[in-house]
Design an enzyme around this catalytic site. Sequence first.
Site, PDB file in Angstrom:
ATOM      1  N   PRO A 111     -54.876  38.780  25.372  1.00 30.68           N
ATOM      2  CG  PRO A 111     -53.195  38.836  26.992  1.00 30.68           C
ATOM      3  CD  PRO A 111     -53.697  38.061  25.827  1.00 30.68           C
ATOM      4  CD  GLU A 112     -56.865  42.839  21.781  1.00 26.67           C
ATOM      5  OE1 GLU A 112     -56.357  43.972  21.822  1.00 26.67           O
ATOM      6  OE2 GLU A 112     -56.656  42.035  20.872  1.00 26.67           O
TER       7      GLU A 112
END
Length: 270
Positions: free
Chosen positions: A2-3
Site C-alpha cells: 500500500p502506497e
Amino acid sequence: MPELPEVETTRRGIAPHIEGQLVDSVVVRRDQLRYPVPKDFEQLMGARIHCVERRGKYLIVNTDYKHWLCHLGMSGSLRLVDGDTPYKKHDHLDIALANGRHLRYHDPRRFGLVVWAGTTPQAHPLLCKLGPEPLGHHFSGEHLYAKSRGRKGAVKNFIMDSQVVVGVGNIYASECLFLAGIHPKRAAGRVGLARYQALAQAIQTVLGDAITQGGTTLRDFVNSDGQPGYFAQQLRVYGRAQEPCPQCGSPIHTQVIGQRSSYFCKQCQR
Ligand SMILES: [Zn+2]
C-alpha cells in the site's frame, strides 16, 4: 505494497463509517506486528472516534480516549465488516463499533503497526521528521530545489526519501521522473529549479490521479469479501522494459538504482 494513494483511499473509505462512532469492544488476536500492539489497546472500549487523518502513509485515528497510529506495512489493510463476519487468518485486530460494524486490520506479513500516537500525533517520533505532503501547500519545486543543493545521490533516491517529500514510492518515482523528463540517476544537486518545478507538478499529477482512481474502489473497504481495494494503475514506464516509450517509441530501459528497479527512457530523460 500500500502506497500513499491506497492509504488515502483507505482513509476516505473508512472515515464516514467510523467517525462519531463509539467503540464497543476491541479484540487483539495477534499483537506482534512491526511493533507490539499496546498492551492496553482494549482501553479504547467506550471511546468515541472523532476523525481519521493521514500523514504520509500513516493513518491517525483521533478518539476522546487516546489517538492511535496505523501503518499498513507491506501487506496490511483496514476495512469495515459486519460484526458477524467470521475472521480469517491474519485478521489480527478488530475494533467493534456501536453501529454493529467492525474495523478489521488484516496483515499477512505483519510489517504494519498499531500504536498510541500521544497527545500531539504530529510530534510522534514516526511522524515528526516527515517531509511535506505532496498534495499539500508546503510542497513545491522550490522546496525540492532547496533541499537538493549539494546532494550527489541520484534524484530518484532523493524524491523517495520521506524526509524530502512523503509518498513517492518506487513505482511512482519512475513514473514522475519520466513525466518530468529527468534521468533517474542524475545527481539531485545537479537538477535546476525549472526541472524541479516540472517534477513537483509530475508528482502531484501522478499521486493525484492515483487517489482519484482509488475513489472508484471505495466500496471494497466496506465489503467483507475479496482482496483489499488496492488498484492497478495505468503506468507509463514502470514494469514496461523493452516496450516502446509512450513519447518517442524507443525501448524502455530498466536498471537497478538504490537497490530498486527503475524504468526510464534514455532518449526522453536527461
Ligand atoms: Zn522516450
